[in-house]
Design a protein around this motif. Structure first.
Motif, PDB file in Angstrom:
ATOM      1  N   LEU A  36       0.812  -1.224   0.000  1.00  0.00           N
ATOM      2  CA  LEU A  36       0.000   0.000   0.000  1.00  0.00           C
ATOM      3  C   LEU A  36       0.847   1.276   0.000  1.00  0.00           C
ATOM      4  N   GLU A  37       2.074   1.176  -0.499  1.00  0.00           N
ATOM      5  CA  GLU A  37       2.918   2.370  -0.568  1.00  0.00           C
ATOM      6  C   GLU A  37       2.289   3.440  -1.457  1.00  0.00           C
ATOM      7  N   ARG A  38       1.675   3.012  -2.561  1.00  0.00           N
ATOM      8  CA  ARG A  38       1.017   3.961  -3.466  1.00  0.00           C
ATOM      9  C   ARG A  38      -0.401   3.513  -3.810  1.00  0.00           C
ATOM     10  N   ARG A  39      -0.978   2.679  -2.962  1.00  0.00           N
ATOM     11  CA  ARG A  39      -2.279   2.077  -3.258  1.00  0.00           C
ATOM     12  C   ARG A  39      -3.223   2.155  -2.064  1.00  0.00           C
ATOM     13  N   GLU A  40      -4.500   1.884  -2.351  1.00  0.00           N
ATOM     14  CA  GLU A  40      -5.515   1.646  -1.339  1.00  0.00           C
ATOM     15  C   GLU A  40      -6.143   0.293  -1.650  1.00  0.00           C
ATOM     16  N   ILE A  41      -6.892  -0.270  -0.679  1.00  0.00           N
ATOM     17  CA  ILE A  41      -7.436  -1.611  -0.875  1.00  0.00           C
ATOM     18  C   ILE A  41      -8.761  -1.755  -0.149  1.00  0.00           C
ATOM     19  N   GLY A  42      -9.654  -2.536  -0.738  1.00  0.00           N
ATOM     20  CA  GLY A  42     -10.912  -2.882  -0.092  1.00  0.00           C
ATOM     21  C   GLY A  42     -11.045  -4.389  -0.010  1.00  0.00           C
ATOM     22  N   PHE A  43     -11.433  -4.901   1.169  1.00  0.00           N
ATOM     23  CA  PHE A  43     -11.668  -6.323   1.391  1.00  0.00           C
ATOM     24  C   PHE A  43     -13.152  -6.563   1.623  1.00  0.00           C
ATOM     25  N   VAL A  44     -13.687  -7.646   1.056  1.00  0.00           N
ATOM     26  CA  VAL A  44     -15.018  -8.134   1.405  1.00  0.00           C
ATOM     27  C   VAL A  44     -14.883  -9.608   1.741  1.00  0.00           C
ATOM     28  N   ASN A  45     -15.390  -9.986   2.913  1.00  0.00           N
ATOM     29  CA  ASN A  45     -15.343 -11.385   3.315  1.00  0.00           C
ATOM     30  C   ASN A  45     -16.573 -12.099   2.777  1.00  0.00           C
TER      31      ASN A  45
ATOM     32  N   ASP B 224     -19.113  -8.340   5.283  1.00  0.00           N
ATOM     33  CA  ASP B 224     -18.546  -7.111   5.836  1.00  0.00           C
ATOM     34  C   ASP B 224     -17.418  -6.622   4.934  1.00  0.00           C
ATOM     35  N   THR B 225     -17.224  -5.302   4.911  1.00  0.00           N
ATOM     36  CA  THR B 225     -16.200  -4.668   4.071  1.00  0.00           C
ATOM     37  C   THR B 225     -15.199  -3.933   4.943  1.00  0.00           C
ATOM     38  N   LEU B 226     -13.939  -4.010   4.579  1.00  0.00           N
ATOM     39  CA  LEU B 226     -12.881  -3.238   5.237  1.00  0.00           C
ATOM     40  C   LEU B 226     -12.114  -2.470   4.182  1.00  0.00           C
ATOM     41  N   TYR B 227     -12.014  -1.151   4.368  1.00  0.00           N
ATOM     42  CA  TYR B 227     -11.180  -0.301   3.507  1.00  0.00           C
ATOM     43  C   TYR B 227      -9.902   0.026   4.260  1.00  0.00           C
TER      44      TYR B 227
ATOM     45  N   PRO C 168     -13.126 -21.693   7.203  1.00  0.00           N
ATOM     46  CA  PRO C 168     -12.190 -20.654   6.765  1.00  0.00           C
ATOM     47  C   PRO C 168     -12.865 -19.470   6.083  1.00  0.00           C
ATOM     48  N   ALA C 169     -12.258 -18.330   6.268  1.00  0.00           N
ATOM     49  CA  ALA C 169     -12.692 -17.120   5.575  1.00  0.00           C
ATOM     50  C   ALA C 169     -12.229 -17.157   4.127  1.00  0.00           C
ATOM     51  N   LYS C 170     -12.903 -16.381   3.301  1.00  0.00           N
ATOM     52  CA  LYS C 170     -12.450 -16.102   1.943  1.00  0.00           C
ATOM     53  C   LYS C 170     -12.541 -14.601   1.752  1.00  0.00           C
ATOM     54  N   LEU C 171     -11.399 -13.972   1.600  1.00  0.00           N
ATOM     55  CA  LEU C 171     -11.334 -12.516   1.501  1.00  0.00           C
ATOM     56  C   LEU C 171     -11.063 -12.117   0.059  1.00  0.00           C
ATOM     57  N   TYR C 172     -12.051 -11.477  -0.541  1.00  0.00           N
ATOM     58  CA  TYR C 172     -11.896 -10.910  -1.879  1.00  0.00           C
ATOM     59  C   TYR C 172     -11.407  -9.481  -1.713  1.00  0.00           C
ATOM     60  N   PHE C 173     -10.460  -9.064  -2.553  1.00  0.00           N
ATOM     61  CA  PHE C 173      -9.973  -7.698  -2.427  1.00  0.00           C
ATOM     62  C   PHE C 173      -9.696  -7.073  -3.786  1.00  0.00           C
ATOM     63  N   CYS C 174      -9.852  -5.758  -3.820  1.00  0.00           N
ATOM     64  CA  CYS C 174      -9.503  -4.953  -4.990  1.00  0.00           C
ATOM     65  C   CYS C 174      -8.681  -3.774  -4.514  1.00  0.00           C
ATOM     66  N   SER C 175      -7.656  -3.456  -5.290  1.00  0.00           N
ATOM     67  CA  SER C 175      -6.744  -2.375  -4.926  1.00  0.00           C
ATOM     68  C   SER C 175      -6.548  -1.451  -6.111  1.00  0.00           C
ATOM     69  N   ALA C 176      -6.613  -0.137  -5.839  1.00  0.00           N
ATOM     70  CA  ALA C 176      -6.414   0.878  -6.872  1.00  0.00           C
ATOM     71  C   ALA C 176      -5.285   1.818  -6.464  1.00  0.00           C
ATOM     72  N   LEU C 177      -4.715   2.483  -7.446  1.00  0.00           N
ATOM     73  CA  LEU C 177      -3.716   3.502  -7.148  1.00  0.00           C
ATOM     74  C   LEU C 177      -4.350   4.622  -6.329  1.00  0.00           C
TER      75      LEU C 177
END
Length: 276
Positions: free
Chosen positions: A71-80, A100-103, A121-130
């Motif tokens: 995350l040096e130059r990015r942000e990320i969102g997780f949805v379980n 639930d979502t975590l930014y 077990p959890a399954k965490l989907y994530f997307c990351s943008a600049l």
């Protein structure tokens, strides 16, 4: 991390099924004890999935990013999308139940993912943008999303659209994410369709039975194509493409966007009569 390059719409018109799937479908995101990522040159989004079981998993910067940390130059969102999860961001723990979502904003150096109960077990989907700005980390349960009730049983598209990371919810630099849940008996999403040339979009289809499928519609309005999508597979939708779908049963999907504009309603509608 797999890297996918942008596709010109004139080229996509000539693709056969195998080529369409190679460029636009992500077939495997979740594997026990693994983190999978796909980097697309469409607005440089990273789409990923993690399934921690007994051991915690780390989100680390792949060599292709040329950064010290993810995350040096990015942000990320997780949805379980499965069993209860724990995400630790620079020492701060966040428990995520299903949907639930975590930014997590730019500058967070450490991201650790765990399943609260390894037997479920959890399954965490994530997307990351600049990101060129930093926004605070924030968790939003699905019950606190901005929910819109759309469609009807008469048109087979009764659904709940839950906006989570957007201008009226979790603030971010450019990433937008939300969750759409189709009611039993409804199978269509995003119809009438639209395009938004100012941003790309990614879809994760899930909560499908093993033998169920979604026929995801893509392509330019006058040159449509389709992809057959199974449970927990994702679509990369370039800015020039429509993105609608119809399933053999109801389903849930997570939509994520990144690009020029940060306005959810910035879209160009395409009436069904204009599709070919």
């Amino acid at each position: 991390m797999e890297i996918r390059h942008s596709v010109h719409p004139s080229d996509a018109k000539n693709y056969d099924t195998a080529q369409l799937r190679k460029h636009f479908l992500i077939e495997k995101l979740f594997e026990a004890g693994q983190v999978h990522m796909v980097y697309t040159h469409e607005d440089r989004m990273i789409v990923g999935g993690a399934q921690p079981v007994k051991e915690a998993l780390q989100i680390e910067a792949p060599d292709a990013l040329r950064t010290e940390y993810f995350l040096e130059r990015r942000e990320i969102g997780f949805v379980n999308i499965a069993g209860d999860a724990v995400v630790t961001a620079d020492g701060e723990r966040y428990e995520l139940q299903k949907l639930d979502t975590l930014y997590v904003g730019r500058g967070v150096r450490s991201l650790t993912l765990e399943s609260k109960d390894p037997s479920v077990p959890a399954k965490l989907y994530f997307c990351s943008a600049l990101a060129h700005a930093t926004y605070p980390t924030r968790k939003v349960p699905i019950q606190e999303a901005n929910t819109q009730y759309l469609g009807s049983q008469l048109t087979s598209n009764e659904r709940e659209l839950n906006q989570v990371i957007h201008e009226g919810g979790i603030n971010s630099c450019q990433l937008m994410m939300g969750i759409t849940v189709l009611k039993p008996g409804s199978v269509w999403n995003t119809m009438p369709s639209h395009v938004h040339d100012r941003r790309m979009e990614a879809y994760l289809y899930f909560d499908l039975n093993e033998d169920a499928r979604v026929f995801h519609m893509m392509g330019q309005p006058e040159e449509t194509r389709h992809l057959v999508v199974a449970n927990e597979q994702a679509i990369l939708s370039p800015p020039w493409s429509i993105h609608s779908g119809v399933g053999t049963s109801n389903y849930t999907f997570i939509w994520s966007m990144a690009g020029e504009n940060y306005t959810f309603k910035d879209m160009d509608l395409v009436p069904p009569a204009a599709l070919k």
